[in-house]
Design a protein around this motif. Structure first.
Motif, PDB file in Angstrom:
ATOM      1  N   SER A  75       0.829  -1.202   0.000  1.00  0.00           N
ATOM      2  CA  SER A  75       0.000   0.000   0.000  1.00  0.00           C
ATOM      3  C   SER A  75       0.865   1.253   0.000  1.00  0.00           C
ATOM      4  CB  SER A  75      -0.931  -0.002   1.219  1.00  0.00           C
ATOM      5  OG  SER A  75      -1.770  -1.144   1.230  1.00  0.00           O
ATOM      6  N   SER A  76       1.917   1.216   0.821  1.00  0.00           N
ATOM      7  CA  SER A  76       2.824   2.362   0.857  1.00  0.00           C
ATOM      8  C   SER A  76       3.509   2.569  -0.487  1.00  0.00           C
ATOM      9  CB  SER A  76       3.874   2.153   1.954  1.00  0.00           C
ATOM     10  OG  SER A  76       4.855   3.162   1.923  1.00  0.00           O
ATOM     11  N   GLN A  77       3.898   1.464  -1.121  1.00  0.00           N
ATOM     12  CA  GLN A  77       4.563   1.580  -2.412  1.00  0.00           C
ATOM     13  C   GLN A  77       3.622   2.145  -3.469  1.00  0.00           C
ATOM     14  OE1 GLN A  77       6.480  -1.979  -3.762  1.00  0.00           O
ATOM     15  NE2 GLN A  77       6.805  -1.217  -5.817  1.00  0.00           N
ATOM     16  N   LYS A  78       2.353   1.731  -3.422  1.00  0.00           N
ATOM     17  CA  LYS A  78       1.401   2.261  -4.392  1.00  0.00           C
ATOM     18  C   LYS A  78       1.208   3.754  -4.194  1.00  0.00           C
ATOM     19  CE  LYS A  78      -3.133   1.362  -6.411  1.00  0.00           C
ATOM     20  NZ  LYS A  78      -4.355   0.509  -6.368  1.00  0.00           N
ATOM     21  N   ALA A  79       1.111   4.172  -2.919  1.00  0.00           N
ATOM     22  CA  ALA A  79       0.991   5.604  -2.653  1.00  0.00           C
ATOM     23  C   ALA A  79       2.254   6.346  -3.066  1.00  0.00           C
ATOM     24  CB  ALA A  79       0.699   5.832  -1.170  1.00  0.00           C
ATOM     25  N   LEU A  80       3.408   5.710  -2.811  1.00  0.00           N
ATOM     26  CA  LEU A  80       4.672   6.344  -3.166  1.00  0.00           C
ATOM     27  C   LEU A  80       4.847   6.427  -4.674  1.00  0.00           C
ATOM     28  CD1 LEU A  80       7.274   7.561  -2.107  1.00  0.00           C
ATOM     29  CD2 LEU A  80       8.270   5.279  -2.056  1.00  0.00           C
ATOM     30  N   ASP A  81       4.405   5.385  -5.389  1.00  0.00           N
ATOM     31  CA  ASP A  81       4.476   5.423  -6.849  1.00  0.00           C
ATOM     32  C   ASP A  81       3.626   6.563  -7.405  1.00  0.00           C
ATOM     33  OD1 ASP A  81       6.207   3.329  -6.986  1.00  0.00           O
ATOM     34  OD2 ASP A  81       4.676   1.799  -7.322  1.00  0.00           O
ATOM     35  N   ALA A  82       2.437   6.732  -6.809  1.00  0.00           N
ATOM     36  CA  ALA A  82       1.589   7.845  -7.242  1.00  0.00           C
ATOM     37  C   ALA A  82       2.254   9.179  -6.941  1.00  0.00           C
ATOM     38  CB  ALA A  82       0.223   7.764  -6.559  1.00  0.00           C
ATOM     39  N   ARG A 284      17.837  14.274 -10.726  1.00  0.00           N
ATOM     40  CA  ARG A 284      16.486  13.748 -10.902  1.00  0.00           C
ATOM     41  C   ARG A 284      15.733  14.015  -9.606  1.00  0.00           C
ATOM     42  NH1 ARG A 284      15.088   7.485 -12.627  1.00  0.00           N
ATOM     43  NH2 ARG A 284      12.906   7.817 -13.208  1.00  0.00           N
ATOM     44  N   PRO A 285      14.747  14.892  -9.591  1.00  0.00           N
ATOM     45  CA  PRO A 285      14.117  15.313  -8.332  1.00  0.00           C
ATOM     46  C   PRO A 285      13.494  14.190  -7.532  1.00  0.00           C
ATOM     47  CG  PRO A 285      13.531  16.793 -10.118  1.00  0.00           C
ATOM     48  CD  PRO A 285      14.239  15.642 -10.745  1.00  0.00           C
ATOM     49  N   SER A 286      13.121  13.081  -8.164  1.00  0.00           N
ATOM     50  CA  SER A 286      12.441  12.004  -7.433  1.00  0.00           C
ATOM     51  C   SER A 286      13.397  10.979  -6.856  1.00  0.00           C
ATOM     52  CB  SER A 286      11.450  11.299  -8.369  1.00  0.00           C
ATOM     53  OG  SER A 286      12.126  10.764  -9.484  1.00  0.00           O
ATOM     54  N   ASP A 287      14.727  11.188  -6.972  1.00  0.00           N
ATOM     55  CA  ASP A 287      15.683  10.198  -6.482  1.00  0.00           C
ATOM     56  C   ASP A 287      15.579   9.989  -4.978  1.00  0.00           C
ATOM     57  OD1 ASP A 287      16.687   9.537  -8.897  1.00  0.00           O
ATOM     58  OD2 ASP A 287      18.426  10.870  -8.814  1.00  0.00           O
ATOM     59  N   VAL A 288      15.292  11.036  -4.225  1.00  0.00           N
ATOM     60  CA  VAL A 288      15.216  10.907  -2.768  1.00  0.00           C
ATOM     61  C   VAL A 288      14.082   9.980  -2.365  1.00  0.00           C
ATOM     62  CG1 VAL A 288      14.825  12.159  -0.627  1.00  0.00           C
ATOM     63  CG2 VAL A 288      16.255  13.162  -2.400  1.00  0.00           C
ATOM     64  N   LEU A 289      12.927  10.144  -3.004  1.00  0.00           N
ATOM     65  CA  LEU A 289      11.803   9.281  -2.672  1.00  0.00           C
ATOM     66  C   LEU A 289      12.053   7.853  -3.131  1.00  0.00           C
ATOM     67  CD1 LEU A 289       8.726  11.559  -3.379  1.00  0.00           C
ATOM     68  CD2 LEU A 289       9.661  10.846  -1.195  1.00  0.00           C
ATOM     69  N   ALA A 290      12.778   7.673  -4.230  1.00  0.00           N
ATOM     70  CA  ALA A 290      13.106   6.320  -4.664  1.00  0.00           C
ATOM     71  C   ALA A 290      13.993   5.631  -3.636  1.00  0.00           C
ATOM     72  CB  ALA A 290      13.798   6.367  -6.021  1.00  0.00           C
ATOM     73  N   ALA A 291      14.915   6.370  -3.026  1.00  0.00           N
ATOM     74  CA  ALA A 291      15.743   5.806  -1.970  1.00  0.00           C
ATOM     75  C   ALA A 291      14.898   5.426  -0.761  1.00  0.00           C
ATOM     76  CB  ALA A 291      16.827   6.809  -1.565  1.00  0.00           C
ATOM     77  N   LYS A 292      13.898   6.222  -0.465  1.00  0.00           N
ATOM     78  CA  LYS A 292      12.995   5.906   0.636  1.00  0.00           C
ATOM     79  C   LYS A 292      12.274   4.588   0.384  1.00  0.00           C
ATOM     80  CE  LYS A 292       8.802   7.614   2.912  1.00  0.00           C
ATOM     81  NZ  LYS A 292       7.774   8.667   2.913  1.00  0.00           N
ATOM     82  N   TYR A 379      -5.764   4.622   7.807  1.00  0.00           N
ATOM     83  CA  TYR A 379      -5.229   5.615   8.739  1.00  0.00           C
ATOM     84  C   TYR A 379      -4.189   6.514   8.064  1.00  0.00           C
ATOM     85  CZ  TYR A 379      -2.441   7.459  12.619  1.00  0.00           C
ATOM     86  OH  TYR A 379      -1.742   8.280  13.463  1.00  0.00           O
ATOM     87  N   LYS A 380      -3.372   5.928   7.189  1.00  0.00           N
ATOM     88  CA  LYS A 380      -2.336   6.688   6.498  1.00  0.00           C
ATOM     89  C   LYS A 380      -2.836   7.327   5.208  1.00  0.00           C
ATOM     90  CE  LYS A 380       1.431   6.103   8.993  1.00  0.00           C
ATOM     91  NZ  LYS A 380       2.248   7.229   9.494  1.00  0.00           N
ATOM     92  N   ASP A 381      -4.105   7.082   4.880  1.00  0.00           N
ATOM     93  CA  ASP A 381      -4.688   7.608   3.650  1.00  0.00           C
ATOM     94  C   ASP A 381      -3.946   7.083   2.424  1.00  0.00           C
ATOM     95  OD1 ASP A 381      -6.590   8.993   2.228  1.00  0.00           O
ATOM     96  OD2 ASP A 381      -5.484  10.875   2.213  1.00  0.00           O
ATOM     97  N   TRP A 382      -3.615   5.785   2.472  1.00  0.00           N
ATOM     98  CA  TRP A 382      -2.988   5.119   1.336  1.00  0.00           C
ATOM     99  C   TRP A 382      -4.033   4.298   0.599  1.00  0.00           C
ATOM    100  CZ3 TRP A 382       1.537   2.731   4.585  1.00  0.00           C
ATOM    101  CH2 TRP A 382       2.455   3.747   4.903  1.00  0.00           C
ATOM    102  N   PRO A 383      -3.838   4.042  -0.682  1.00  0.00           N
ATOM    103  CA  PRO A 383      -4.731   3.100  -1.376  1.00  0.00           C
ATOM    104  C   PRO A 383      -4.472   1.689  -0.864  1.00  0.00           C
ATOM    105  CG  PRO A 383      -2.945   3.809  -2.823  1.00  0.00           C
ATOM    106  CD  PRO A 383      -2.850   4.663  -1.587  1.00  0.00           C
ATOM    107  N   PRO A 384      -5.477   0.998  -0.314  1.00  0.00           N
ATOM    108  CA  PRO A 384      -5.226  -0.330   0.270  1.00  0.00           C
ATOM    109  C   PRO A 384      -4.882  -1.348  -0.802  1.00  0.00           C
ATOM    110  CG  PRO A 384      -7.573   0.145   0.244  1.00  0.00           C
ATOM    111  CD  PRO A 384      -6.890   1.398  -0.212  1.00  0.00           C
ATOM    112  N   VAL A 385      -3.876  -2.160  -0.516  1.00  0.00           N
ATOM    113  CA  VAL A 385      -3.451  -3.229  -1.417  1.00  0.00           C
ATOM    114  C   VAL A 385      -3.362  -4.517  -0.614  1.00  0.00           C
ATOM    115  CG1 VAL A 385      -1.631  -4.083  -2.939  1.00  0.00           C
ATOM    116  CG2 VAL A 385      -2.161  -1.644  -2.882  1.00  0.00           C
ATOM    117  N   ILE A 386      -4.153  -5.528  -1.003  1.00  0.00           N
ATOM    118  CA  ILE A 386      -4.098  -6.842  -0.363  1.00  0.00           C
ATOM    119  C   ILE A 386      -3.373  -7.767  -1.327  1.00  0.00           C
ATOM    120  CG2 ILE A 386      -5.412  -8.718   0.666  1.00  0.00           C
ATOM    121  CD1 ILE A 386      -5.651  -6.050   2.128  1.00  0.00           C
TER     122      ILE A 386
END
Length: 425
Positions: A75-82, A284-292, A379-386
């Motif tokens: 779920s976190s990865q999906k939110a992070l990808d978005a 590349r501005p998104s490199d920091v989030l990719a490291a996360k 709670y984290k307002d992420w898209p749920p992924v099962i």
């Protein structure tokens, strides 16, 4: 268990104290149907519910942990990808090295924009340039007393390349960029004392250099390029005519085909500034989030290992419960053996009970894991992924644990002779 059928061809023979019965060719050996085997396997669970629940608890915790530690990162990865997509995984930024004692950024040749646009995978380029002009709210303000803001010359396509949004007013158009108009970043607007631009009210003015500029827009905070929040933007041609701008950009924002972004990143320095490619920094501005995201994947692997340990402990608990169940039910085993049940049926009964016990724990763990994942993602307002593979692997793992945990107790129960089982009961 159904009694054996007698056939008219059966005959009884007595030899001394022993009596032997043989049957004709139509005799069929007694077999338990899958429904009968399942019913026998559930008997021990129904009669010892508390013990069964505690034994299944270990399995359910392990399965729930597996689903949660895979579902929450998914779920976190999906939110992070978005978020990465919104921030621009296909964006690059070219910046010049600082040079000279005055620490002014190095600039690129005026033709650098056209050269960058000719690179095949590059879809769009927007230059900005530091005009080194000063901005003031009033002409009564001391020219030295500036607000620490940067005046940048910009093109109308800048907003799309940095995913910026206008908070109030409007941005430059092909018409307004040639007029003495300006657009303020969020921090720049606050420092100059502007909140929002209201329709119908006179547009405020700011003094840039020695000329008044009309404020036509205020931007939201720009997450892709936070430096723009502290900038005052003016049109490219206006900056050239009114502020003495030499048309040499100091930064380039580029949108690139994401599949070729590494190749473009490698050739851009020599393309933008052939004489001094070492003075060009490509980021590349998104490199920091990719490291996360990579860090989160590392923690996920750790938690999956802990879930495996919990599943192992649960399997040991099931095995212990089954061994105790065999010891407590020796009378039942002896009676069934005396009534004609063979060893395979005894093994099947206890193995089915072990699998059923682990399976119930697995189902409970799946329910807990899914609810935990949905709750945390909400709670984290992420898209749920099962993750379906994790659910299937959890249920399959529970069955495997039940089989492994039930083999020894089942074999031990089948080796009990009827007389020994009844005598020790």
């Amino acid at each position: 268990m159904k009694p054996a059928k007698w056939h008219p061809g059966a005959r009884n023979t007595t030899d001394g104290a022993s009596r032997r019965t043989s049957y004709g060719p139509l005799h069929r050996p007694v077999r338990l149907s899958p429904a009968d085997l399942l019913r026998l396997g559930l008997t021990g669970i129904r009669t010892r519910r508390m013990r069964a629940a505690l034994s299944a608890l270990g399995i359910s915790i392990g399965i729930a942990t597996i689903i949660i530690v895979t579902g929450i990162p998914a779920s976190s990865q999906k939110a992070l990808d978005a978020e990465l997509t919104a921030l621009g995984t296909d964006r690059l930024q070219a910046v010049g090295h600082t040079s000279g004692p005055d620490d002014k950024p190095a600039s690129f040749p005026p033709e650098s924009v056209g050269m960058a646009e000719r690179v095949g995978p590059v879809k769009a380029v927007s230059p900005v340039a530091n005009t080194h002009a000063r901005v003031r709210r009033s002409d009564h303000q001391d020219p030295i007393d500036e607000a620490g803001l940067t005046v940048l010359a910009a093109r109308p396509n800048l907003l799309g390349l940095v995913n910026a949004r206008v908070r109030s007013g409007r941005y430059f158009s092909t018409a307004t960029e040639r007029l003495p108009t300006t657009v303020l970043g969020s921090v720049a607007a606050a420092r100059l004392g502007f909140s929002d631009l209201r329709p119908g009210e006179p547009a405020p003015l700011v003094l840039i250099g020695n000329r008044w500029f009309t404020v036509i827009g205020i931007l939201h905070a720009v997450r892709l390029s936070p430096d723009l929040d502290r900038c005052v933007l003016v049109g490219w041609e206006t900056a050239h005519r009114s502020l003495g701008f030499d048309l040499r950009p100091t930064q380039l924002f580029l949108r690139v085909d994401e599949a070729a972004i590494d190749d473009v990143r490698a050739v851009l320095p020599a393309t933008i500034n052939p004489q001094s490619p070492s003075q060009v920094l490509i980021s590349r501005p998104s490199d920091v989030l990719a490291a996360k995201r990579s860090t989160e994947a590392t923690f996920s692997s750790l938690f999956v290992g802990l879930a495996g340990v919990a599943l192992l402990v649960g399997g040991i608990g099931v095995a212990n419960t089954m061994v105790i169940s065999v010891l407590e039910r020796r009378r039942e085993i002896g009676l069934r053996r005396a009534l004609g049940a063979h060893r395979g049926q005894i093994r099947g009964q206890f193995l089915t009970e072990s699998i059923a016990l682990s399976g119930l724990g697995g189902v409970a763990g799946i329910v807990l894991g899914v609810l935990g994942t949905l709750g945390y993602a909400g709670y984290k307002d992420w898209p749920p992924v099962i993750p379906v593979p994790a659910v299937a692997a959890g249920l399959g793992g529970a069955v495997v644990v039940g089989i492994v945990a039930g083999v020894y107790p089942a074999v031990r129960a089948s080796r009990l002779s009827p007389t020994a089982a009844l005598a020790s009961a």
